[in-house]
Structures are given as structure tokens and as C-alpha cells.
Design an enzyme around this catalytic site. Structure first.
Site, short mmCIF file in Angstrom:
data_model
loop_
_atom_site.label_atom_id
_atom_site.label_comp_id
_atom_site.label_asym_id
_atom_site.label_seq_id
_atom_site.Cartn_x
_atom_site.Cartn_y
_atom_site.Cartn_z
N SER A 164 -22.53 5.00 -13.35
CA SER A 164 -21.09 5.02 -13.09
C SER A 164 -20.75 3.91 -12.10
O SER A 164 -21.62 3.40 -11.38
CB SER A 164 -20.66 6.37 -12.52
OG SER A 164 -21.14 6.53 -11.19
N CYS A 165 -19.46 3.55 -12.07
CA CYS A 165 -18.98 2.55 -11.11
C CYS A 165 -17.55 2.92 -10.76
O CYS A 165 -17.22 4.11 -10.67
CB CYS A 165 -19.09 1.14 -11.68
SG CYS A 165 -18.13 0.87 -13.19
N ALA A 166 -16.68 1.95 -10.58
CA ALA A 166 -15.28 2.26 -10.26
C ALA A 166 -14.48 2.63 -11.51
O ALA A 166 -13.74 3.60 -11.52
CB ALA A 166 -14.63 1.07 -9.55
N TRP A 193 -15.44 6.26 -10.87
CA TRP A 193 -14.96 6.96 -9.68
C TRP A 193 -13.46 7.23 -9.74
O TRP A 193 -12.98 8.27 -9.29
CB TRP A 193 -15.31 6.17 -8.43
CG TRP A 193 -14.63 6.70 -7.20
CD1 TRP A 193 -13.61 6.12 -6.51
CD2 TRP A 193 -14.90 7.95 -6.55
NE1 TRP A 193 -13.22 6.92 -5.45
CE2 TRP A 193 -14.01 8.05 -5.46
CE3 TRP A 193 -15.80 9.00 -6.77
CZ2 TRP A 193 -13.99 9.14 -4.59
CZ3 TRP A 193 -15.79 10.08 -5.90
CH2 TRP A 193 -14.89 10.16 -4.84
#
Length: 208
Positions: A164-166, A193
Site C-alpha cells: 500500500s501507499c498513499a 492510505w
């Protein structure tokens, strides 16, 4: 070769030409025998050149074999990586699916954002922070170094990974890196996120 035979013949005449009668007398042989001996010298020299040519050809064949083996090894490596890409599951995970997977503890969630982003914005509970530029190296570390650096047990290639990331861009790149290294049971949370925090905030409001 014609040129070599001409040079040999010239050298023979230069060496034996004027001294031929004296040599025949010393050796006690007839003119025809003398010519035969000289011919044998020529033949022996030509045989030596032929043997050297054969050795050179064998060396070239050996070199070609080595090159061929190296090429086959490289192609097999490419084929293996391509197979990993083809057999991997590229299904984007939803917020609810990720939450269920985290509760079941069946996955390792890797957040590939920069550390400062996590400090400023927060993170998904249970995730491990491995910035995108460290993912390739991290997945190839030995277990001891991985544990020391990230304070987590290093995943094996049979483990389920989630990135996952932003907002899904960097996590997709991390997914591609992982799959190319043989971690074929990998997925990514495309919402990142931003989606997670939005849903979490909404659920908390509803709970209140």
C-alpha cells in the site's frame, strides 16, 4: 595455401639450390631421392599448419559453446521472470477485503511510503514501512538483516504480501518488483492510505 607453398619452395631453393650437388655427394643420394626428401619437408610443414588450423577451429567451437550456454542461462532467467508475471494475481483489494485479511493475520502489509509521510499522516495498523526504493533490496535480504532493519520476520516467497501507499501508484510499482523476485502471492491495495483513512473516519462517525 598457394602463397605458403611458393614461399617454402623459394626458401628451399635459397638454402639448397647452390649447395644441392655437394649435399647429394655428402649424403650419397641420387637427384631424384634428394627431391623426394625436400618434398617430404614441404609436406611435413603443411601438416603442421593444418594441425594448427584444426586447433584454432576447436578453440572457436569451445568459445561458441560457452557463449551459447551463457545465452541459454540468460534466456531461462528471463523466461522465469516472465512466468512469474503471467501467473501472478493482479486483483486490486478493496477496503473491506484488506480489513478482513488484516484481522485474519494471513498477510504481511507493506507500506511503501516514505517514513516522513507515515509520521505526518499515520499508517494502517499492522503495516510494515519499507519505502519503495528499498523494496527490491529488502526482499532479497537474509532473514537476520531484515529483522534487524524492519523489526519483522522476513516473508518467504510462499507468503501473501500486500503493498500500500498513499493512493496506489507506488504500491503497484512495489507489486511489480515483488513478483519479478518470485513473490507471486502478492497484491496491492489500490485505494491506499487516502481511502483507508476516509473509510475509517466515516465508520468512527457512524459509530458515534
Amino acid at each position: 595455401m598457394p602463397l605458403q607453398r611458393l614461399l617454402l619452395a623459394g626458401a628451399r631453393r635459397a638454402v639448397f639450390g647452390s649447395a644441392a650437388p655437394a649435399l647429394r655427394g655428402l649424403l650419397g643420394i641420387q637427384p631424384l631421392q634428394f627431391s623426394t626428401i625436400c618434398g617430404q619437408i614441404d609436406t611435413s610443414t603443411q601438416s603442421t599448419h593444418t594441425a594448427q588450423s584444426s586447433e584454432t577451429a576447436m578453440e572457436r567451437t569451445t568459445d561458441s559453446t560457452r557463449v551459447g550456454k551463457s545465452l541459454r542461462k540468460g534466456l531461462n532467467s528471463i523466461k522465469g521472470n516472465w512466468h512469474n508475471f503471467c501467473t501472478a494475481v493482479y486483483k486490486d483489494v478493496t477496503y473491506k477485503e484488506l480489513k478482513n485479511l488484516l484481522n485474519s493475520k494471513k498477510i504481511m502489509l507493506i507500506d511503501v511510503r516514505n517514513t516522513w509521510e507515515i509520521i505526518e499522516c499515520g499508517k494502517i495498523p499492522g503495516s510494515v514501512n519499507i519505502p519503495l526504493n528499498e523494496v527490491g533490496e529488502a526482499l532479497q535480504m537474509n532473514p537476520e538483516d531484515f529483522k534487524e532493519k524492519y523489526n519483522e520476520i522476513k516473508p518467504s516467497k510462499s507468503d501473501s504480501l500486500m503493498f500500500s501507499c498513499a493512493a496506489g501508484m507506488r504500491s503497484k510499482k512495489a507489486l511489480d518488483i515483488a513478483i519479478s523476485l518470485g513473490f507471486t502471492r502478492s497484491q496491492h491495495y489500490a485505494g491506499g492510505w487516502k481511502e483507508w483513512s476516509t473509510y475509517e473516519h466515516s465508520e468512527k462517525k457512524q459509530g458515534n
